[in-house]
Structures are given as structure tokens and as C-alpha cells.
Design a protein around this motif. Structure first.
Motif, PDB file in Angstrom:
ATOM      1  N   GLU A  81      32.362  80.921  51.376  1.00  0.00           N
ATOM      2  CA  GLU A  81      32.876  80.192  50.213  1.00  0.00           C
ATOM      3  C   GLU A  81      33.078  81.144  49.041  1.00  0.00           C
ATOM      4  O   GLU A  81      34.127  81.145  48.378  1.00  0.00           O
ATOM      5  N   ILE A  82      32.075  81.954  48.764  1.00  0.00           N
ATOM      6  CA  ILE A  82      32.136  82.868  47.618  1.00  0.00           C
ATOM      7  C   ILE A  82      33.220  83.916  47.831  1.00  0.00           C
ATOM      8  O   ILE A  82      33.995  84.235  46.916  1.00  0.00           O
ATOM      9  N   ALA A  83      33.298  84.459  49.037  1.00  0.00           N
ATOM     10  CA  ALA A  83      34.321  85.475  49.322  1.00  0.00           C
ATOM     11  C   ALA A  83      35.723  84.888  49.203  1.00  0.00           C
ATOM     12  O   ALA A  83      36.649  85.554  48.705  1.00  0.00           O
ATOM     13  N   THR A  84      35.903  83.647  49.640  1.00  0.00           N
ATOM     14  CA  THR A  84      37.211  83.006  49.529  1.00  0.00           C
ATOM     15  C   THR A  84      37.586  82.783  48.069  1.00  0.00           C
ATOM     16  O   THR A  84      38.729  83.041  47.658  1.00  0.00           O
ATOM     17  N   LEU A  85      36.624  82.321  47.273  1.00  0.00           N
ATOM     18  CA  LEU A  85      36.886  82.128  45.847  1.00  0.00           C
ATOM     19  C   LEU A  85      37.221  83.452  45.175  1.00  0.00           C
ATOM     20  O   LEU A  85      38.090  83.512  44.298  1.00  0.00           O
ATOM     21  N   TYR A  86      36.533  84.507  45.567  1.00  0.00           N
ATOM     22  CA  TYR A  86      36.837  85.834  45.017  1.00  0.00           C
ATOM     23  C   TYR A  86      38.294  86.192  45.295  1.00  0.00           C
ATOM     24  O   TYR A  86      38.964  86.807  44.457  1.00  0.00           O
ATOM     25  N   GLY A  87      38.797  85.799  46.465  1.00  0.00           N
ATOM     26  CA  GLY A  87      40.197  86.084  46.792  1.00  0.00           C
ATOM     27  C   GLY A  87      41.172  85.388  45.866  1.00  0.00           C
ATOM     28  O   GLY A  87      42.257  85.892  45.595  1.00  0.00           O
ATOM     29  N   PHE A  88      40.789  84.205  45.350  1.00  0.00           N
ATOM     30  CA  PHE A  88      41.624  83.511  44.368  1.00  0.00           C
ATOM     31  C   PHE A  88      41.619  84.219  43.013  1.00  0.00           C
ATOM     32  O   PHE A  88      42.631  84.215  42.317  1.00  0.00           O
ATOM     33  N   GLY A  89      40.484  84.775  42.636  1.00  0.00           N
ATOM     34  CA  GLY A  89      40.362  85.378  41.305  1.00  0.00           C
ATOM     35  C   GLY A  89      39.412  86.561  41.293  1.00  0.00           C
ATOM     36  O   GLY A  89      38.286  86.442  40.801  1.00  0.00           O
ATOM     37  N   PRO A  90      39.822  87.700  41.830  1.00  0.00           N
ATOM     38  CA  PRO A  90      38.939  88.877  41.826  1.00  0.00           C
ATOM     39  C   PRO A  90      38.452  89.199  40.416  1.00  0.00           C
ATOM     40  O   PRO A  90      39.242  89.240  39.473  1.00  0.00           O
ATOM     41  N   GLY A  91      37.150  89.379  40.285  1.00  0.00           N
ATOM     42  CA  GLY A  91      36.576  89.712  38.991  1.00  0.00           C
ATOM     43  C   GLY A  91      36.405  88.532  38.060  1.00  0.00           C
ATOM     44  O   GLY A  91      35.960  88.705  36.922  1.00  0.00           O
ATOM     45  N   ARG A  92      36.732  87.316  38.521  1.00  0.00           N
ATOM     46  CA  ARG A  92      36.670  86.141  37.637  1.00  0.00           C
ATOM     47  C   ARG A  92      35.741  85.060  38.182  1.00  0.00           C
ATOM     48  O   ARG A  92      35.878  83.895  37.847  1.00  0.00           O
ATOM     49  N   LEU A  93      34.772  85.444  38.999  1.00  0.00           N
ATOM     50  CA  LEU A  93      33.903  84.463  39.648  1.00  0.00           C
ATOM     51  C   LEU A  93      32.439  84.777  39.368  1.00  0.00           C
ATOM     52  O   LEU A  93      32.006  85.935  39.450  1.00  0.00           O
ATOM     53  N   LEU A  94      31.673  83.731  39.025  1.00  0.00           N
ATOM     54  CA  LEU A  94      30.227  83.850  38.858  1.00  0.00           C
ATOM     55  C   LEU A  94      29.564  82.765  39.698  1.00  0.00           C
ATOM     56  O   LEU A  94      29.470  81.613  39.273  1.00  0.00           O
ATOM     57  N   PRO A  95      29.122  83.098  40.910  1.00  0.00           N
ATOM     58  CA  PRO A  95      28.510  82.087  41.770  1.00  0.00           C
ATOM     59  C   PRO A  95      27.004  81.977  41.545  1.00  0.00           C
ATOM     60  O   PRO A  95      26.308  82.967  41.338  1.00  0.00           O
ATOM     61  N   GLY A  96      26.512  80.753  41.583  1.00  0.00           N
ATOM     62  CA  GLY A  96      25.081  80.510  41.440  1.00  0.00           C
ATOM     63  C   GLY A  96      24.516  79.778  42.642  1.00  0.00           C
ATOM     64  O   GLY A  96      25.168  78.912  43.226  1.00  0.00           O
ATOM     65  N   ILE A  97      23.306  80.152  43.030  1.00  0.00           N
ATOM     66  CA  ILE A  97      22.594  79.495  44.125  1.00  0.00           C
ATOM     67  C   ILE A  97      21.207  79.114  43.610  1.00  0.00           C
ATOM     68  O   ILE A  97      20.579  79.892  42.878  1.00  0.00           O
ATOM     69  N   GLY A  98      20.740  77.927  43.981  1.00  0.00           N
ATOM     70  CA  GLY A  98      19.413  77.508  43.561  1.00  0.00           C
ATOM     71  C   GLY A  98      18.701  76.730  44.647  1.00  0.00           C
ATOM     72  O   GLY A  98      19.204  76.583  45.769  1.00  0.00           O
ATOM     73  N   HIS A  99      17.520  76.229  44.321  1.00  0.00           N
ATOM     74  CA  HIS A  99      16.752  75.447  45.282  1.00  0.00           C
ATOM     75  C   HIS A  99      17.446  74.134  45.623  1.00  0.00           C
ATOM     76  O   HIS A  99      17.311  73.625  46.743  1.00  0.00           O
ATOM     77  N   GLY A 100      18.174  73.575  44.675  1.00  0.00           N
ATOM     78  CA  GLY A 100      18.651  72.209  44.811  1.00  0.00           C
ATOM     79  C   GLY A 100      17.522  71.246  44.484  1.00  0.00           C
ATOM     80  O   GLY A 100      16.340  71.582  44.609  1.00  0.00           O
ATOM     81  N   VAL A 101      17.873  70.068  44.024  1.00  0.00           N
ATOM     82  CA  VAL A 101      16.862  69.046  43.762  1.00  0.00           C
ATOM     83  C   VAL A 101      16.251  68.633  45.093  1.00  0.00           C
ATOM     84  O   VAL A 101      16.964  68.222  46.012  1.00  0.00           O
TER      85      VAL A 101
END
Length: 322
Positions: A81-101
């Protein structure tokens, strides 16, 4: 463009209709804001889909994803998912991962016995996959056999940990590329979080992003009155982002004694510490204090209604140009 380092933007609330995201993204970019944060909460809209739409209609806007629950997807799918989004906007992505509720994770049948272990294994695996490595691992939650992404990012974005507790922040300091701190993220809380992570403000290898709520009025008391119910709700389930405040005990006492009126009439510097709430000058002072504490980007929540969000866009744009 502002001359300071803090990038300013808006959060796309989980209750907004998906199609609204392209309008918001275009308006933010056209108006000179730097960021849009899309929100993934169960069981609303998905972060990657919203982020893809926003990236596709903009050319300079940074799009953050806050946050992907670690165990809702397998680690390789999250990396894809993150790599695909990077392909849409190289240098314009900040992905976050957490525990989730955790209650939500339980509803989906994926609640881990050890959320800390699960998050660490996922963060490490996703980071290695985004770096282009072939990953084989046998963990408690992540088991991979010679997995490698076909199109890893040429310059992987920092993988932010959306966490808040001391142990999770310490984990973030070890394995994440930064943190994403939930609202209300005061300068005090930012400094405390960096201390827990074993990091310092201005660390070039550790990105600090925060969420806030925004309410700008000509009369600051009107802004306080608008946001007092929000603050009361925060106090009902206070986390470290509130309990670390130097005036927390007094804040709780005021609310217990006088209810919402006690919050409306509390010292203006308390509101300015908490969020960009009050006059435009108050909101700008909050952002400056965040920057001084080491924050590199903020996504501000508007009121959770489409019309209200449209009305608040000019305030976000003004703060982005402050």
C-alpha cells in the motif's frame, strides 16, 4: 510559502464522504497549505484509498495517512500500500502505523495478545520491505518467506508510529522513522514524547508530526465556548497527551467544579498550549510553540461537518502562510 520548517495542513475527518477528499486536497494545495492527513478508523473509510485520490489530484501537497492498524493488514500488504502510494506522489507521502483501537481489532478477530510485539514486528518488516530488502522472518505475528517488493520506493518515506504511551514511544524511538501524536498534542506533550522515545528535537532521522483541532474566531471566548465540549470529552478518557500537562490537575478540578463554563473561562494560555484555538494570533502562537518543540508537520481537524470544514479552510490556509 512560509519561511519556517513547520508544515501546516488539515485532517480529513473519518465521517466525511470519500468524494470530498479531492475538493479538500485541491483547495489546500491551491491555497498554499503543505499537508493533508487522511484518517483510517474502523469502520469508516480506508486511508490508502483516500490518500491515492488526494495524491492523484495534486502536485506538491504532502499527504499523510493516519493511521494504519498494524494487524489489520499483513505486513507485506501494508508495505505494498505504502509503495503504491509513493508511486502516486514520490516525496509527498507520510505513512503512519499504530496499534489500532484494541476493541476494534477484537471485533475483526485480529486482536494481538501483545500489541507492542505486534507493532514492532510489523514496523520492522514494513521498513525493511520498503527499503527493497528480501525479508524472511519467523516472529510471533509476522512470518515471511523470501518476500520482496517488486517496486519499492526509491527514497522510502519515514514510517511514523501513531502511539502515545511510554512503552510504545520507546518502541518508536527504536524502530520507527518518527511519531504521529494524536490531538491534543501540546508542545509539553511533544517534548515528553521525544524524551520517552529517547530522541531530541531536530533529530534529522526522526520525523515528528501531530494532530490538532482548529477553531479560530475574532472573539477568543467564542472559540473557547465552541470547543469546550470537545475538551470535556477529551478529559473523560484522558491519556498522556493531557496528563503530562503542568496544569492538568487544575484543569480537571475546574471542569469538575464548573463544568463547561470552567473550561471556557480557564486561562487563555492553557487553550493556546492545547491547540490552535482562539484568535488567529493565538492559533499562530500554538503552531510556533510546536515548531520550537521539534514538530515538523501538523494536521488540524475542522469541525466534523462538510459545510463547517469548508468554512474553516481559509483559517487553515492563513495559518499555513503565517
Amino acid at each position: 510559502m512560509p519561511t519556517n520548517r513547520l508544515q501546516v495542513g488539515m485532517c480529513f475527518d473519518k465521517v466525511f464522504p470519500p468524494a470530498f477528499v479531492t475538493e479538500v486536497a485541491r483547495a489546500l494545495e491551491d491555497g498554499g497549505a503543505q499537508q493533508l492527513w487522511v484518517i483510517e478508523d474502523c469502520f469508516y473509510t480506508t486511508g490508502p484509498s483516500l490518500a491515492a485520490a488526494a495524491l492523484a489530484v495534486t502536485e506538491q501537497l504532502t499527504v499523510g495517512v493516519g493511521i494504519l492498524p498494524a494487524v489489520a493488514r499483513t505486513a507485506p500488504v501494508t508495505a505494498m500500500e505504502i509503495a503504491t502510494l509513493y508511486g502516486f506522489g514520490p516525496g509527498r507521502l507520510l505513512p503512519g502505523i499504530g496499534h489500532g483501537v484494541q476493541s476494534w481489532m477484537g471485533q475483526m478477530g485480529v486482536r494481538p495478545a501483545s500489541p507492542l510485539t505486534a507493532l514492532e514486528e510489523v514496523m520492522v518488516a514494513v521498513t525493511r520491505l520498503l527499503a527493497g530488502e528480501e525479508v524472511t522472518s519467523q516472529g510471533q505475528y509476522v512470518t515471511l518467506d523470501a518476500v520482496r517488493l517488486d517496486q519499492p520506493p526509491a527514497d522510502p518515506p519515514p514510517l511514523l508510529a501513531g502511539v502515545y504511551g511510554p512503552r510504545s514511544l520507546a518502541l518508536a524511538g527504536r524502530v520507527a522513522g518518527g511519531v504521529l501524536l494524536a490531538e491534543p498534542a501540546s508542545p509539553t506533550y511533544v517534548r515528553w514524547s521525544l524524551e520517552q522515545a529517547g530522541r531530541s528535537a531536530g533529530d534529522p532521522d526522526f520525523h515528528v508530526a501531530v494532530f490538532g483541532v482548529v477553531c479560530v474566531k475574532k472573539d477568543r471566548t467564542e472559540a473557547y465556548r465552541t470547543m469546550a465540549p470537545w475538551l470535556a470529552h477529551q478529559l473523560s478518557g484522558a491519556r498522556t497527551n493531557l496528563t503530562t500537562l503542568p496544569f492538568y490537575d487544575d484543569l480537571v478540578a475546574r471542569h469538575a467544579d464548573k463544568g463547561l463554563d470552567g473550561l471556557v473561562t480557564m486561562p487563555s494560555e492553557w487553550w493556546t498550549e492545547l491547540a490552535p484555538i482562539g484568535t488567529m494570533d493565538d492559533a499562530a502562537a500554538h503552531l510556533q510553540a510546536l515548531e520550537d518543540a521539534g514538530v515538523q508537520g501538523i494536521g488540524m481537524y475542522p469541525l466534523p461537518e462538510v459545510g463547517a470544514a469548508r468554512d474553516q479552510l481559509p483559517d487553515v490556509l492563513a495559518l499555513a502562510k503565517r
